[in-house]
Design a protein around this motif. Structure first.
Motif, PDB file in Angstrom:
ATOM      1  N   GLY A 163       0.809  -1.209   0.000  1.00 33.74           N
ATOM      2  CA  GLY A 163       0.000   0.000   0.000  1.00 33.74           C
ATOM      3  C   GLY A 163       0.842   1.257   0.000  1.00 33.74           C
ATOM      4  N   SER A 164       2.079   1.144  -0.498  1.00 32.60           N
ATOM      5  CA  SER A 164       2.996   2.288  -0.483  1.00 32.60           C
ATOM      6  C   SER A 164       2.657   3.275  -1.595  1.00 32.60           C
ATOM      7  N   ASP A 165       2.882   4.545  -1.325  1.00 33.17           N
ATOM      8  CA  ASP A 165       2.690   5.588  -2.325  1.00 33.17           C
ATOM      9  C   ASP A 165       3.640   6.735  -2.014  1.00 33.17           C
ATOM     10  N   PHE A 166       3.479   7.832  -2.720  1.00 33.29           N
ATOM     11  CA  PHE A 166       4.392   8.965  -2.591  1.00 33.29           C
ATOM     12  C   PHE A 166       3.777  10.027  -1.675  1.00 33.29           C
ATOM     13  N   THR A 167       4.545  10.405  -0.658  1.00 34.89           N
ATOM     14  CA  THR A 167       4.049  11.375   0.307  1.00 34.89           C
ATOM     15  C   THR A 167       3.889  12.750  -0.317  1.00 34.89           C
ATOM     16  N   TRP A 168       4.833  13.149  -1.169  1.00 45.09           N
ATOM     17  CA  TRP A 168       4.762  14.452  -1.837  1.00 45.09           C
ATOM     18  C   TRP A 168       5.009  14.299  -3.327  1.00 45.09           C
ATOM     19  N   VAL A 169       4.274  15.058  -4.133  1.00 48.42           N
ATOM     20  CA  VAL A 169       4.508  15.162  -5.568  1.00 48.42           C
ATOM     21  C   VAL A 169       4.764  16.636  -5.855  1.00 48.42           C
ATOM     22  N   ILE A 170       5.980  16.952  -6.280  1.00 48.47           N
ATOM     23  CA  ILE A 170       6.436  18.339  -6.394  1.00 48.47           C
ATOM     24  C   ILE A 170       6.520  18.752  -7.852  1.00 48.47           C
ATOM     25  N   ASP A 171       6.046  19.942  -8.144  1.00 48.74           N
ATOM     26  CA  ASP A 171       6.160  20.528  -9.471  1.00 48.74           C
ATOM     27  C   ASP A 171       7.543  21.160  -9.592  1.00 48.74           C
ATOM     28  N   THR A 172       8.335  20.687 -10.542  1.00 47.51           N
ATOM     29  CA  THR A 172       9.697  21.223 -10.674  1.00 47.51           C
ATOM     30  C   THR A 172       9.716  22.672 -11.140  1.00 47.51           C
ATOM     31  N   ASN A 173       8.562  23.222 -11.530  1.00 47.26           N
ATOM     32  CA  ASN A 173       8.515  24.637 -11.897  1.00 47.26           C
ATOM     33  C   ASN A 173       8.969  25.526 -10.748  1.00 47.26           C
ATOM     34  N   VAL A 174       8.602  25.165  -9.511  1.00 52.48           N
ATOM     35  CA  VAL A 174       8.958  26.029  -8.391  1.00 52.48           C
ATOM     36  C   VAL A 174      10.461  25.984  -8.135  1.00 52.48           C
ATOM     37  N   VAL A 175      11.059  24.807  -8.278  1.00 55.12           N
ATOM     38  CA  VAL A 175      12.507  24.705  -8.106  1.00 55.12           C
ATOM     39  C   VAL A 175      13.230  25.325  -9.301  1.00 55.12           C
ATOM     40  N   ARG A 176      12.606  25.268 -10.457  1.00 56.41           N
ATOM     41  CA  ARG A 176      13.193  25.899 -11.641  1.00 56.41           C
ATOM     42  C   ARG A 176      13.410  27.392 -11.406  1.00 56.41           C
ATOM     43  N   ASP A 177      12.487  28.046 -10.690  1.00 57.70           N
ATOM     44  CA  ASP A 177      12.657  29.470 -10.407  1.00 57.70           C
ATOM     45  C   ASP A 177      13.955  29.732  -9.659  1.00 57.70           C
ATOM     46  N   ALA A 178      14.286  28.849  -8.718  1.00 51.88           N
ATOM     47  CA  ALA A 178      15.548  28.992  -7.992  1.00 51.88           C
ATOM     48  C   ALA A 178      16.730  28.772  -8.930  1.00 51.88           C
ATOM     49  N   CYS A 179      16.598  27.816  -9.853  1.00 51.16           N
ATOM     50  CA  CYS A 179      17.672  27.566 -10.828  1.00 51.16           C
ATOM     51  C   CYS A 179      17.888  28.774 -11.725  1.00 51.16           C
ATOM     52  N   LEU A 180      16.798  29.390 -12.182  1.00 55.71           N
ATOM     53  CA  LEU A 180      16.915  30.533 -13.088  1.00 55.71           C
ATOM     54  C   LEU A 180      17.598  31.713 -12.401  1.00 55.71           C
ATOM     55  N   GLU A 181      17.179  31.996 -11.180  1.00 55.98           N
ATOM     56  CA  GLU A 181      17.760  33.140 -10.485  1.00 55.98           C
ATOM     57  C   GLU A 181      19.219  32.882 -10.126  1.00 55.98           C
ATOM     58  N   ALA A 182      19.529  31.658  -9.689  1.00 56.90           N
ATOM     59  CA  ALA A 182      20.919  31.332  -9.369  1.00 56.90           C
ATOM     60  C   ALA A 182      21.790  31.350 -10.622  1.00 56.90           C
ATOM     61  N   ALA A 183      21.240  30.895 -11.753  1.00 53.76           N
ATOM     62  CA  ALA A 183      21.991  30.913 -13.010  1.00 53.76           C
ATOM     63  C   ALA A 183      22.250  32.344 -13.458  1.00 53.76           C
ATOM     64  N   ALA A 184      21.248  33.223 -13.307  1.00 51.54           N
ATOM     65  CA  ALA A 184      21.426  34.628 -13.677  1.00 51.54           C
ATOM     66  C   ALA A 184      22.492  35.285 -12.808  1.00 51.54           C
TER      67      ALA A 184
END
Length: 610
Positions: A163-184
């Motif tokens: 009966g195992s499943d995933f506790t969280w399903v995360i949209d990588t769009n939110v982490v992408r924002d951190a990647c974009l700003e750090a890359a800039a």
């Protein structure tokens, strides 16, 4: 449904290198008992002995070999598949947080199944766009369907052994924002530094603590990175050190959850749903493991990968079918908020799960995350009155961008998609050979009128992606030739006359790619793109953002605050969390090495000798 991976899927294929033969390196077999103990063994006799059996290949082996020059290794991937996901779910029970130990302290072992794991998934917007086009729904609705599959009561947990499943399903769009700003920030800092164009120290090319050289090249595409490391190591000093959204998500999840829940990283299992098979290779990199960020890492223990398994859009459908789940019939509504487990840090919980979903950037940003777009607009925000001039190159996958103010050129950037264009890019970056002939001309070529010819070295930044058309055209996306089969299997009818040809060709695939891009860029009533989502709210609930802080809806101060907070709670320097390194890959594949030399090398490596 069709096979997961075949040679036809490798649309970024260049050419096969030396045949990949990775023998199991063993000492020669023992001689029979009746052999003459004083007989001298010659090289010819050793070479004529039975060759060792071929070894099985893993993704890590591919990364350690320079024999192939394809971005997606031309082999069927036995690990990191939907089968691996199901096997892991059936082997381990889901750890449920929060939990209490017998002694009153919180951890992930006591009071729970000793072999339990905390399952977490991240999903890319390109994957959602592919499935949205297949099922004629919005990208937001597909995101909800994926969450229902991975975490919902009618999803994987319903038919699993534990009966195992995933506790969280995360949209990588939110982490992408951190990647974009750090890359800039990386680009602006590197180009403003006087040392950015200085020669790198010997052996330091691609190291995590070095500053990339102009032109800085995107590092989010693992197919491009593998190609550069194996065949053109002279471009390593130009690679951005920024991790991809997949890699940054994995580091964030494992470092924070292991610290907050007092569990080892090995008990956290991260699944990434991505648009291409190359992401499986990225997940196998030794640079993207707990050995980089885990404080007091025990070198005797095997490092834990930040991303344990990567599957693609097609493999996600196989995952549902293996559990007899009709993906098309899954609910398009989000999971009830009452069932959501809060992330074990309020500030990161608000970052990873904002109250409303941010839509993907506009078409000008491209289908690959918008790195160039964000960096270019960061420069434009710093230069009021400037404008962006766009010019197409030799084809639609090569585009030049110039930021100008009047007659002044502020910065030049470019986009290079597809390996044919990448080959031209790296060829023009190759250092010129200095002639030893007296009087030889040194320097770049010139036009007939005496003007210098512009080169790629004039670019400040280049967005490089292996797949023609960008990430929405990744090898793991549903192809036009598979749409009818997928829809028939799922019992989905075509909508608005959307009938796919029974024998689609390049034209139909291009039209289908347009449908996927449309799903990727389209907004919906459930999505908003407002600056409020990125605002930094202090403990008193007041807005603390300075004027002009936001670029394309991303707040520089907010992202910096998130990264600093992440570093503080884990006790790890931001550099080791956010950036990574690259290395020149060398191999003896294809080189003529006789068995005597091979055995001698093996003997010396284990402390033996002749």
């Amino acid at each position: 449904m069709s096979a997961i991976l075949s040679a036809d899927d490798l649309n970024d294929f260049i050419s096969p290198g030396v045949a990949c033969i990775k023998p199991i390196e063993t000492l020669p077999a023992a001689k029979p008992a009746d052999a003459n103990a004083y007989e001298v063994t010659t090289e010819d006799k050793v070479a004529a002995s039975q060759p060792p059996p071929p070894a099985t290949l893993s993704l890590t082996d591919c990364l350690a070999c320079s024999g192939c020059v394809t971005s997606a290794e031309a082999m069927l991937v036995s690990l990191q598949s939907h089968t691996e996901v199901l096997t892991t779910l059936d082997t381990y029970r889901s750890l449920r947080a929060p939990w209490e130990a017998h002694n009153g302290t919180t951890n992930g072992v006591s009071g729970q199944h000793a072999e339990g794991k905390l399952f977490v998934a991240s999903v890319s917007p390109q994957t959602r766009a592919s499935l949205a086009a297949v099922f004629s729904v919005t990208e937001v609705e597909v995101g909800n369907m994926i969450a229902q599959l991975l975490s919902g009561p009618s999803g994987l947990q319903a038919g699993g052994h534990n009966g195992s499943d995933f506790t969280w399903v995360i949209d990588t769009n939110v982490v992408r924002d951190a990647c974009l700003e750090a890359a800039a920030n990386e680009v602006v800092t590197a180009l403003s530094s006087e040392t950015s164009n200085a020669p790198s120290e010997s052996g330091s090319e691609g190291a995590i603590d070095t500053t990339p050289k102009k032109p800085i090249l995107t590092s989010a595409c693992p197919g491009w990175i593998c190609y550069a490391e194996k065949t053109h190591p002279y471009v390593l000093p130009h690679l951005s050190r920024m991790k991809s959204p997949q890699a940054l998500t994995g580091t964030l999840l494992k470092s924070v959850l292991s610290q907050r829940y007092n569990v080892p990283p090995s008990q956290i299992w991260h699944l990434a749903v991505m648009p291409c098979f190359d992401k499986k290779l990225e997940a196998s990199r030794s640079e993207l493991t707990s050995s980089v960020w885990l404080p007091n890492h025990d070198s005797a223990q095997d490092p834990v990968r930040d991303t344990d398994c990567v599957i693609t859009a097609r493999e996600l459908l196989h995952l549902a079918a293996a559990r007899n789940i009709n993906f098309a019939n899954l609910s398009r509504s989000p999971l009830p908020s009452s069932q959501r487990t809060p992330f074990p840090d309020p500030k990161l919980d608000a970052f990873l799960f904002p109250p409303s979903r941010r839509k993907n950037q506009n078409p000008d940003a491209g289908p690959s995350g918008g790195y160039l777009h964000h960096i270019l607009h960061t420069y434009q925000a710093q230069n009021p009155g400037s404008e962006i001039v766009v010019k197409q190159g030799r084809n639609t996958d090569v585009i030049d961008y110039t930021l100008v103010r009047g007659s002044e050129t502020i910065v030049k950037m470019a986009r290079y998609y597809g390996f044919r264009n990448i080959q031209n890019l790296v060829r023009r970056l190759k250092p010129a050979k200095v002639s030893k002939m007296p009087g030889a001309r040194v320097g770049g070529s010139r036009k007939p009128n005496g003007a210098a010819v512009e080169t790629v070295k004039d670019y400040a930044y280049v967005e490089v992606m292996a797949c023609p058309g960008g990430c929405t055209n990744g090898g793991g996306q549903v192809k036009v030739s598979e749409v009818e089969e997928v829809r028939a299997y799922e019992g989905v009818q075509a909508v608005n006359g959307d009938v796919v040809s029974s024998r689609p060709g390049p034209k139909e695939q291009k039209e289908w790619q347009g449908r996927v891009d449309e799903a990727y860029f389209s907004g919906s009533e459930d999505e908003v793109d407002v600056d409020q989502e990125m605002q930094d709210i202090d403990t008193n609930g007041t807005n603390s953002l300075p004027d002009g802080d936001i670029v394309n809806g991303i707040s520089k101060k907010y992202i910096q605050g998130i990264l600093s907070h992440w570093s503080a709670i884990t006790g790890v320097d931001t550099q080791n969390l956010v950036y990574t390194s690259y290395r020149k890959v060398e191999s003896d594949v294809g080189k003529k090495v006789n068995d005597v030399e091979r055995v001698a090398g093996l003997a010396s490596s284990i402390g033996g000798g002749w």
